[in-house]
Scaffold this active site. Structure first.
Site, PDB file in Angstrom:
ATOM      1  N   THR A 106      -0.958   9.720  -4.819  1.00  9.48           N
ATOM      2  CA  THR A 106      -1.356  10.467  -6.117  1.00  9.48           C
ATOM      3  C   THR A 106      -2.060   9.613  -7.032  1.00  9.48           C
ATOM      4  O   THR A 106      -2.877  10.066  -7.830  1.00  9.48           O
ATOM      5  CB  THR A 106       0.119  10.892  -6.571  1.00  9.48           C
ATOM      6  OG1 THR A 106       0.841  11.715  -5.527  1.00  9.48           O
ATOM      7  CG2 THR A 106      -0.206  11.854  -7.960  1.00  9.48           C
ATOM      8  N   PHE A 107      -1.976   8.182  -7.064  1.00  7.60           N
ATOM      9  CA  PHE A 107      -2.155   7.268  -8.244  1.00  7.60           C
ATOM     10  C   PHE A 107      -3.460   6.680  -7.927  1.00  7.60           C
ATOM     11  O   PHE A 107      -4.112   6.165  -8.671  1.00  7.60           O
ATOM     12  CB  PHE A 107      -1.303   6.613  -8.821  1.00  7.60           C
ATOM     13  CG  PHE A 107      -0.037   7.761  -9.193  1.00  7.60           C
ATOM     14  CD1 PHE A 107      -0.035   8.133 -10.651  1.00  7.60           C
ATOM     15  CD2 PHE A 107       1.230   7.265  -8.527  1.00  7.60           C
ATOM     16  CE1 PHE A 107       1.113   8.887 -11.099  1.00  7.60           C
ATOM     17  CE2 PHE A 107       2.471   8.212  -8.813  1.00  7.60           C
ATOM     18  CZ  PHE A 107       2.389   8.756 -10.193  1.00  7.60           C
ATOM     19  N   ASP A 131      13.598   2.844  -3.319  1.00  7.83           N
ATOM     20  CA  ASP A 131      12.571   3.363  -2.477  1.00  7.83           C
ATOM     21  C   ASP A 131      12.448   2.907  -1.118  1.00  7.83           C
ATOM     22  O   ASP A 131      11.256   2.868  -0.524  1.00  7.83           O
ATOM     23  CB  ASP A 131      11.268   3.300  -3.281  1.00  7.83           C
ATOM     24  CG  ASP A 131      10.105   4.319  -2.904  1.00  7.83           C
ATOM     25  OD1 ASP A 131      10.569   5.401  -2.419  1.00  7.83           O
ATOM     26  OD2 ASP A 131       9.000   4.008  -3.081  1.00  7.83           O
TER      27      ASP A 131
END
Length: 528
Positions: A190-191, A303
């Site tokens: 996304t980034f 994560d």
């Protein structure tokens, strides 16, 4: 209460009462006791604070300045939305009160506080921020590395890592994207992108993670980006991805890291379907050592998933992507942010219960289950159903698994956090005692003296065959900073850059092959 809210006094309370707040990720309603202060601080608690005691740690921590309110009566009566501008992004939080009168009281109080603070502050600095409430996400990590070294009969307990701390070398802002030739795209999110690059001055290969500042601000991920930078610089371990440089360009944040060209463990598991217990044991032991190191430095990873586990060219684990790390969480501390990948979330995260570092051991349980069973322990197309399975469904194991493997996975995937393997003060050492790991030589594992069960067949230093072809076939180009042809105004440019004032540029001297020296007496670290 955390130091950031230590200035709050009870005489500064404007209004307080029970409200229901809508979850930002799991869209259910949660009762919270909210207190609004004159400076715009809005704190939410699971229970009403006792009047004769200092305020406890809040579960929710908002800052409301220059806010607007909107009343709604559907789908629930007495709802209201608080909207506030955070740089270029409108942030919303949704509440409902028990009566129309209570709603009106809250709206009037918020408007009064907003008007008062609007006069005191520059509108460009207004924000509404919700953060984890245990620890300081924007502060520098202050980690005690003076662990006393003790030895015992347990091989794992006596495992000592003598880590060379990275040397931050003062230098001018000379590292730029122009110092690298971009070769292939390794991944995209996304980034931004991760690109294989070659440093022009040294001819060395690195993986450069290039993040778009605009996207980071729009998604309210500035704090996570700053955390990733600090963790990458501070942590040096043979099974963590190592940082060479970090710097910022006009529109991008850049992390230059070692290139683990063995690819994602996810890719290898897809090709093999399952791993043997021996191969899983090897990867698991390296992961446990790395997580134990992070936990010793009071960092929760949060994560753990196959996509974040890379292999180097020799077949050793490299954990990557530290954007969701939470600093300053020692044994007994808890935090509350809902974050992670749905399939890997621990039950307590899903159920909106404050959680501790044992969420990482749940994640280890999921990835080791995937390795040995060839599938996720819980899976569903819809997140609602997935979360129901994670929180209620019994584990199922293939008949071919050994009793030791079943016991290990059952312990790691224990739904009650306090009963989970690794949840006690011994942390990683507790996991290492599992019968599944009885034959592991932990010191040799740390020194990379144990032969990996699989060595990637890397044909050259630029071989990217173990990365997803969907990415490696992409053209190597950076996304323009803005949509369309319009250039940012001076005010917009200053506003964007102001988000990253705290971003420190790092340059780690020496070779990235450095990491530990078993003969050094300084900087000793023992996983305890």
């Amino acid at each position: 209460m955390s130091t950031e809210n230590a200035h709050l006094q009870k005489e500064d309370i404007v209004i307080e009462s029970w409200l229901h707040k809508k979850g930002e990720h799991i869209r259910n309603w949660r009762p919270r006791y909210f207190i609004l202060f004159r400076d715009g601080t809005l704190l939410g608690f699971r229970s009403k604070p006792k009047e004769d005691q200092p305020l406890p740690e809040p579960l929710n921590n908002f800052m409301i300045r220059d806010a607007a309110t909107v009343c709604l009566d559907k789908p629930r009566p007495n709802m209201f939305i608080v909207r506030c501008l955070q740089w270029t992004t409108v942030i919303e939080r949704t509440f409902y009160a028990d009566s129309a009168d209570f709603r009106q009281m809250w709206i009037e109080a918020i408007q009064a506080v907003s008007s008062h603070n609007r006069l005191k502050e520059n509108a460009g600095n207004t924000s509404m921020q919700e953060e984890d409430t245990n620890g300081n996400p924007s502060g520098e990590s202050d980690v005690n590395m003076d662990a006393t070294s003790t030895r015992s009969d347990n091989d794992f307990e006596s495992t000592v890592m003598n880590i060379d701390e990275p040397e931050e070398v003062p230098r001018k802002n000379t590292v730029t994207m122009d110092d690298f030739d971009f070769l292939k795209v390794l991944g995209q999110g996304t980034f931004g992108k991760v690109i294989l690059c070659r440093e022009k001055s040294s001819d060395k290969l690195y993986a450069i993670k290039i993040i778009r500042k605009e996207m980071v601000v729009d998604r309210s991920e500035v704090a996570h980006t700053l955390t990733e930078n600090r963790v990458l610089y501070a942590c040096v371990h043979p099974f963590l991805t190592l940082l060479k440089y970090s710097f910022q360009a006009q529109y991008h944040i850049c992390f230059v890291m070692e290139f683990a060209n063995g690819g994602e463990l996810f890719t290898h598991l897809q090709r093999c379907k399952t791993f043997s217990e021996a191969r899983t044991r090897f990867y698991g032991s390296e992961i446990i050592l790395a997580l134990g190191y992070l936990h010793h430095r009071n960092i929760v990873y949060r994560d753990m998933k196959l996509e974040n586990l890379l292999l180097d060219r020799d077949g050793h684990i490299k954990i990557t992507d530290f954007g969701l790390c939470k600093e300053e969480i020692k044994y007994g501390d808890k935090t509350s942010t809902f974050c992670g990948t749905p399939e890997y979330l621990a039950p307590e995260v899903i159920e909106d219960i404050d959680y501790d570092r044992s969420v990482d051991w749940w994640g280890v349980g999921v990835v080791m289950y995937e390795m040995m069973c060839g599938r996720l322990p819980f899976s569903a197309k819809e997140n609602g159903k997935l979360f129901e399975l994670i929180t209620t469904c019994d584990l199922k194991f293939p008949n071919r698994l050994s009793p030791e493997a079943v016991t290990l996975l059952s312990g790691l995937l224990e739904r009650v956090p306090a009963k989970r393997l690794g949840a006690g003060p011994d942390d990683a050492r507790e996991v290492s005692r599992a019968e599944f790991f009885k034959d592991v030589d932990w010191e040799a594992t740390l020194r990379k003296e144990v032969e990996p069960p699989f060595k990637p067949n890397v044909m050259s230093e630029t071989d990217t065959s173990f990365f997803d072809r969907e990415f490696t076939s992409m053209p190597v180009q950076l996304t323009p900073p803005r949509r369309g042809e319009e250039l940012p105004t001076v005010d917009e440019e200053e506003e964007l850059q102001a988000n990253f004032i705290q971003f420190a540029s790092y340059y780690v001297s020496g070779s990235l092959e450095r990491s530990y020296d078993t003969n050094r007496s300084a900087d000793k670290y023992e996983i305890r």
